[in-house]
Design a protein around this motif. Sequence first.
Motif, short mmCIF file in Angstrom:
data_model
loop_
_atom_site.label_atom_id
_atom_site.label_comp_id
_atom_site.label_asym_id
_atom_site.label_seq_id
_atom_site.Cartn_x
_atom_site.Cartn_y
_atom_site.Cartn_z
N LEU A 224 -0.64 9.51 17.17
CA LEU A 224 0.52 9.21 17.45
C LEU A 224 1.63 10.26 16.63
CD1 LEU A 224 0.93 5.54 18.44
CD2 LEU A 224 0.67 7.48 19.90
N GLY A 225 1.19 10.87 15.40
CA GLY A 225 1.81 11.56 14.54
C GLY A 225 2.83 10.58 13.70
N LEU A 226 2.28 9.57 13.33
CA LEU A 226 3.26 8.35 12.58
C LEU A 226 3.34 8.98 11.18
CD1 LEU A 226 2.10 5.10 14.01
CD2 LEU A 226 3.75 6.65 14.68
N LYS A 227 4.50 8.32 10.53
CA LYS A 227 4.54 8.57 8.98
C LYS A 227 3.49 7.50 8.46
CE LYS A 227 9.48 8.64 9.57
NZ LYS A 227 10.69 7.98 9.42
N PRO A 228 3.17 8.02 7.13
CA PRO A 228 2.01 7.12 6.17
C PRO A 228 2.32 5.60 6.57
CG PRO A 228 2.91 9.12 5.12
CD PRO A 228 3.74 8.97 6.21
N LEU A 229 1.06 4.99 6.71
CA LEU A 229 1.36 3.31 6.84
C LEU A 229 0.43 2.73 5.82
CD1 LEU A 229 0.07 3.40 10.62
CD2 LEU A 229 2.66 3.40 9.78
N GLY A 230 0.81 1.51 5.54
CA GLY A 230 0.20 0.63 4.79
C GLY A 230 -0.48 -0.59 5.90
N ASP B 104 -1.90 8.07 1.64
CA ASP B 104 -1.44 8.84 0.90
C ASP B 104 -0.07 9.29 1.43
OD1 ASP B 104 -3.64 8.94 -0.66
OD2 ASP B 104 -4.25 10.78 0.09
N GLY B 105 1.17 9.04 0.78
CA GLY B 105 2.64 9.46 1.01
C GLY B 105 3.50 8.21 1.43
N ALA B 106 2.48 7.15 1.58
CA ALA B 106 3.40 5.83 1.99
C ALA B 106 4.06 5.32 1.05
CB ALA B 106 2.23 4.79 2.39
N SER B 107 5.14 4.81 1.15
CA SER B 107 6.19 4.37 0.10
C SER B 107 5.53 3.06 -0.62
CB SER B 107 7.54 4.14 0.74
OG SER B 107 7.66 3.28 1.62
N PRO B 108 6.03 2.85 -1.78
CA PRO B 108 5.43 1.63 -2.57
C PRO B 108 5.40 0.11 -1.87
CG PRO B 108 6.83 2.98 -3.85
CD PRO B 108 7.19 3.65 -2.37
N MET B 109 6.47 -0.08 -1.40
CA MET B 109 6.50 -1.75 -0.82
C MET B 109 5.68 -1.87 0.56
SD MET B 109 9.94 -3.42 -1.76
CE MET B 109 9.16 -4.76 -1.06
N ARG B 110 5.06 -0.80 1.04
CA ARG B 110 4.38 -0.86 2.22
C ARG B 110 3.51 -2.05 2.19
NH1 ARG B 110 7.98 0.65 5.37
NH2 ARG B 110 8.57 2.57 4.72
N MET B 111 2.67 -2.34 1.40
CA MET B 111 1.80 -3.57 1.33
C MET B 111 2.75 -4.79 1.46
SD MET B 111 -0.96 -4.68 -1.58
CE MET B 111 -1.73 -6.24 -1.51
N VAL C 271 -3.04 -8.66 11.81
CA VAL C 271 -2.92 -7.66 11.08
C VAL C 271 -1.15 -7.30 10.92
CG1 VAL C 271 -2.96 -4.89 11.57
CG2 VAL C 271 -4.72 -6.39 12.11
N GLY C 272 -0.84 -6.46 9.73
CA GLY C 272 0.44 -6.29 9.46
C GLY C 272 0.51 -4.66 9.19
N ILE C 273 1.53 -4.00 9.63
CA ILE C 273 1.47 -2.48 9.44
C ILE C 273 2.85 -2.18 9.04
CG2 ILE C 273 1.15 -0.22 10.59
CD1 ILE C 273 -1.36 -1.06 12.01
N SER C 274 2.96 -1.29 8.13
CA SER C 274 4.34 -0.89 7.90
C SER C 274 4.22 0.63 7.43
CB SER C 274 4.89 -1.89 6.61
OG SER C 274 6.22 -1.20 6.47
N GLY C 275 5.25 1.30 7.93
CA GLY C 275 5.34 2.56 7.55
C GLY C 275 6.22 3.65 8.53
N ASP C 276 6.11 3.26 9.72
CA ASP C 276 6.97 4.06 10.83
C ASP C 276 7.79 3.00 11.42
OD1 ASP C 276 7.36 5.57 13.55
OD2 ASP C 276 6.15 6.92 11.99
N SER D 144 9.01 -0.19 13.95
CA SER D 144 8.38 -1.24 14.25
C SER D 144 7.28 -1.27 15.33
CB SER D 144 9.22 -2.51 14.11
OG SER D 144 9.84 -2.81 12.92
N ASP D 145 7.89 -0.84 16.48
CA ASP D 145 7.25 -0.54 17.66
C ASP D 145 6.06 0.55 17.47
OD1 ASP D 145 8.94 -2.19 19.14
OD2 ASP D 145 9.99 -0.51 19.84
N GLN D 146 6.08 1.32 16.63
CA GLN D 146 4.78 2.31 16.36
C GLN D 146 3.99 1.42 15.56
OE1 GLN D 146 4.49 4.58 18.37
NE2 GLN D 146 5.69 6.20 18.03
N ASP D 147 4.29 0.75 14.35
CA ASP D 147 3.27 -0.12 13.57
C ASP D 147 2.65 -0.97 14.67
OD1 ASP D 147 4.54 1.26 11.50
OD2 ASP D 147 5.94 -0.71 10.77
N GLU D 148 3.41 -1.69 15.38
CA GLU D 148 2.68 -2.57 16.30
C GLU D 148 1.62 -1.89 17.30
OE1 GLU D 148 4.66 -6.24 18.55
OE2 GLU D 148 4.63 -4.44 19.98
#
Length: 147
Positions: free
Chosen positions: A27-33, A50-57, A119-124, A126-130
């Motif tokens: 999907l070409g998403l931004k870096p995820l956690g 790599d490249g995901a921002s620090p609070m993604r976890m 599962v929890g995903i963060s980085g793009d 919210s809809d794309q994370d899901e």
Amino acid sequence: MPIAQPSVSLDEARTIIAAAFAKAAELGLKPLGVAVLDAAGHLKAFERQDGASPMRMEIAVGKANGAIALGIGSRAIFKRAQEQAYFVNAVNTLARGSLVPVPGGVLIRDGDGAIVGAVGISGDTSDQDEAAAIAGIAAAGLVADPG
């Protein structure tokens, strides 16, 4: 002897993460956690691209934690927060701030419908994370319940 609660396995968690990252690439998403919690809400596995921002976890775990804690996906928690902000705020206070009420936290169910994790995903968005979470869960042969 206590009866064991069904729970997502480490191999399934790793499959979920790998497939979520593959969907993100497609999907070409931004870096995820990506965080996978077991049925008791304990962290089973986490990876941050790599490249995901620090609070993604923290955000990914918060999305999944809310789903486990309330038994509904974070999309449903988001809707409830819009309708009952005081309730969700109170629950988040009780959860010591570890609930993130936006889409991207998806319950994992087994073939019998039992909750085995989230599962929890963060980085793009919210809809794309899901979408990445749902793809990961399906790849592991489990059932996604975004709420």
